[in-house]
Design an enzyme around this catalytic site. Structure first.
Site, PDB file in Angstrom:
ATOM      1  N   HIS A 139     -24.153 -16.260   4.859  1.00 32.52           N
ATOM      2  CA  HIS A 139     -23.827 -15.983   3.551  1.00 32.52           C
ATOM      3  C   HIS A 139     -23.422 -17.190   2.774  1.00 32.52           C
ATOM      4  O   HIS A 139     -22.151 -17.690   2.662  1.00 32.52           O
ATOM      5  CB  HIS A 139     -22.891 -14.731   3.502  1.00 32.52           C
ATOM      6  CG  HIS A 139     -22.217 -14.435   2.157  1.00 32.52           C
ATOM      7  ND1 HIS A 139     -21.692 -13.140   1.848  1.00 32.52           N
ATOM      8  CD2 HIS A 139     -22.368 -15.038   0.711  1.00 32.52           C
ATOM      9  CE1 HIS A 139     -21.471 -13.208   0.620  1.00 32.52           C
ATOM     10  NE2 HIS A 139     -21.729 -14.142   0.110  1.00 32.52           N
ATOM     11  N   HIS A 158     -24.433 -19.681  -0.816  1.00 35.85           N
ATOM     12  CA  HIS A 158     -25.319 -19.979  -2.025  1.00 35.85           C
ATOM     13  C   HIS A 158     -25.418 -21.305  -1.831  1.00 35.85           C
ATOM     14  O   HIS A 158     -24.393 -22.221  -2.014  1.00 35.85           O
ATOM     15  CB  HIS A 158     -24.484 -19.202  -3.112  1.00 35.85           C
ATOM     16  CG  HIS A 158     -24.222 -17.679  -3.027  1.00 35.85           C
ATOM     17  ND1 HIS A 158     -24.874 -16.889  -3.553  1.00 35.85           N
ATOM     18  CD2 HIS A 158     -22.838 -17.396  -2.498  1.00 35.85           C
ATOM     19  CE1 HIS A 158     -24.416 -15.466  -3.429  1.00 35.85           C
ATOM     20  NE2 HIS A 158     -23.521 -15.810  -2.638  1.00 35.85           N
ATOM     21  N   HIS A 211     -25.149  -8.151  -1.907  1.00 35.59           N
ATOM     22  CA  HIS A 211     -23.632  -8.181  -2.087  1.00 35.59           C
ATOM     23  C   HIS A 211     -23.287  -6.815  -2.406  1.00 35.59           C
ATOM     24  O   HIS A 211     -23.514  -6.229  -3.487  1.00 35.59           O
ATOM     25  CB  HIS A 211     -23.148  -9.193  -3.238  1.00 35.59           C
ATOM     26  CG  HIS A 211     -23.479 -10.382  -2.842  1.00 35.59           C
ATOM     27  ND1 HIS A 211     -24.419 -11.098  -2.378  1.00 35.59           N
ATOM     28  CD2 HIS A 211     -22.394 -11.765  -2.807  1.00 35.59           C
ATOM     29  CE1 HIS A 211     -24.133 -12.420  -2.089  1.00 35.59           C
ATOM     30  NE2 HIS A 211     -22.880 -12.836  -2.595  1.00 35.59           N
ATOM     31  N   GLU A 268     -17.539  -6.029  -2.697  1.00 33.84           N
ATOM     32  CA  GLU A 268     -16.607  -7.402  -2.726  1.00 33.84           C
ATOM     33  C   GLU A 268     -15.456  -6.800  -3.761  1.00 33.84           C
ATOM     34  O   GLU A 268     -14.341  -6.720  -3.383  1.00 33.84           O
ATOM     35  CB  GLU A 268     -17.486  -8.527  -3.099  1.00 33.84           C
ATOM     36  CG  GLU A 268     -16.649  -9.743  -3.402  1.00 33.84           C
ATOM     37  CD  GLU A 268     -17.383 -10.972  -4.105  1.00 33.84           C
ATOM     38  OE1 GLU A 268     -18.735 -10.759  -4.716  1.00 33.84           O
ATOM     39  OE2 GLU A 268     -17.090 -12.107  -4.100  1.00 33.84           O
ATOM     40  N   ASP A 283     -19.704 -18.901   1.885  1.00 34.44           N
ATOM     41  CA  ASP A 283     -19.971 -18.252   0.383  1.00 34.44           C
ATOM     42  C   ASP A 283     -20.169 -19.440  -0.445  1.00 34.44           C
ATOM     43  O   ASP A 283     -21.662 -19.773  -0.706  1.00 34.44           O
ATOM     44  CB  ASP A 283     -18.779 -17.293  -0.234  1.00 34.44           C
ATOM     45  CG  ASP A 283     -19.458 -16.153  -1.236  1.00 34.44           C
ATOM     46  OD1 ASP A 283     -20.592 -16.337  -1.610  1.00 34.44           O
ATOM     47  OD2 ASP A 283     -18.620 -15.560  -1.796  1.00 34.44           O
ATOM     48  N   ASP A 284     -19.337 -19.894  -1.135  1.00 32.00           N
ATOM     49  CA  ASP A 284     -19.419 -20.864  -2.130  1.00 32.00           C
ATOM     50  C   ASP A 284     -18.404 -22.217  -1.615  1.00 32.00           C
ATOM     51  O   ASP A 284     -17.559 -22.244  -2.622  1.00 32.00           O
ATOM     52  CB  ASP A 284     -19.193 -20.433  -3.434  1.00 32.00           C
ATOM     53  CG  ASP A 284     -20.256 -19.393  -3.841  1.00 32.00           C
ATOM     54  OD1 ASP A 284     -21.426 -19.690  -4.319  1.00 32.00           O
ATOM     55  OD2 ASP A 284     -19.726 -18.409  -3.822  1.00 32.00           O
TER      56      ASP A 284
END
Ligand code: HPA
Ligand code: ZN
Length: 350
Positions: free
Chosen positions: A31, A33, A211, A214, A292-293
């Site tokens: 996961h 991005h 997703h 969340e 994630d980011d």
């Protein structure tokens, strides 16, 4: 291996700090991005290279802007930053920088996301995006020994027709990605909005993830499983609100790709000490850890593990289980998984 043996063997690593022990374990990241791994330094470099004017003058100003109160406040800035990505080389540089972080963190396999619509909406050909990313992924397999499978995400704040058009544009590059995903603003955009495009993707032989849970309710997780027929759930931490769903996640060993630093930066949990990842793990939900980011949320994979060590007293046994779930939750072949599991157990035993 029986459970008690594993506990004894994992505890035998007393001389090694837990963080160093975790770094040594073979792990995957499922996961991530790629646009979310754009560090401010690279953003300024690409802005200069492409004559893009950024709304920030300094790296300090950028970092001050990364003060989010929910998912949307992050997404607004995240899409703005992606504007510096223009050429195939830009997408290569972005992906390669992330893969070097993977090497540092002991990641052996990645299944990163990219958002083609963020770029095609700005007039950039999807081929430029895919070629830049896949060139870096191929180089990482050769030079860093990191294997990968790319996942194309649809933006859920856009229409299903736009997602179908995106899949059409991607068809000439089908050999370069292994699955589709669903990201962006969750609330108000339930999985059912994308029923047809996910069915089309599965008919093409692609895997599916989404997703869900969340910011959105547990129902969105159920819908992603039942309607979109996803193989795993991204985030999913709100599953605890539905007992039947919890039973199903455990029984079917459905992987949840959990992102601790993301969840605290976007206020899904008010503090890391409140995060439920280790409770889920101890209830035999197949959770694993992801960044994630990372450029926006304060760190890559090991910084996420370090936060669990610091705030949740994560044990080595829990770390081994999380690493194991990261391997079994991936789309690697059974043989590839087995080879990583053997190495993992060897390190846990040493
Ligand atoms: N959630 C939804 N969309 C996203 C995220 C996320 O955490 N990161 C990048 N796009
Ligand atoms: Zn995400």
């Amino acid at each position: 291996m029986n459970r008690l043996n594993l506990i004894e063997q994992v505890n035998a690593h007393d001389q090694l700090a837990t963080s160093d022990f975790v770094r040594l374990l073979p792990k995957t990241e499922l996961h991530l991005h790629l646009e979310g791994s754009l560090e401010p330094e690279l953003m300024f470099k690409l802005a200069a290279r492409n004559n893009v004017v950024l709304p920030y003058a300094t790296i300090e100003e950028v970092k001050a802007a990364y003060d989010f109160h929910n998912l949307q406040s992050f997404l607004d800035i995240y899409y703005q930053c992606a504007d510096v990505l223009r050429t195939e080389q830009d997408f290569f540089d972005l992906t390669w920088a992330y893969l070097l972080e993977c090497q540092r963190d002991g990641i052996v396999h990645v299944e990163p996301f990219f958002d083609p619509q963020t770029h095609t909406e700005r007039g950039i050909d999807i081929g430029i995006v895919i070629k830049g990313i896949t060139r870096a992924l191929a180089q990482a397999e050769q030079e860093l020994g990191i294997s990968s499978g790319l996942i194309l995400c649809f933006l859920r704040h856009l229409s299903e027709e736009q997602a179908i058009e995106c899949l059409q544009q991607a068809k000439p590059y089908l050999e370069h990605f292994i699955g589709v995903g669903l990201d962006s603003s969750e609330l108000g955009h339930p999985p059912g909005k994308f029923t047809r495009v996910f069915a089309q993707a599965r008919e093409l032989g692609l895997r599916a993830v989404a997703h869900a849970g969340e910011e959105g309710p547990a129902d969105y997780i159920v819908d992603a499983l039942d309607i979109l027929k996803v193989d795993r759930i991204d985030h999913g931490v709100r599953c605890v609100e539905d007992e039947d769903l919890m039973t199903r996640l455990v029984a079917d060993q459905i992987t949840l790709t959990v992102c601790p630093l993301s969840n605290t930066r976007l206020k899904v949990f008010s503090h890391m000490s409140e995060h439920n990842i280790l409770q889920l793990l101890d209830q035999d939900v197949a959770v694993m850890v992801n960044a994630d980011d990372p450029a926006f949320f304060g760190g890559y994979l090991m910084q996420n593990f370090d936060a669990l060590i610091e705030h949740l007293d994560m044990t080595r046994l829990q770390a081994v289980k999380l690493a194991l779930n990261s391997i079994t939750g991936s789309f690697m072949s059974a043989e590839q998984q087995q080879s990583h599991i053997e190495k993992l157990l060897h390190i846990a035993k040493a």
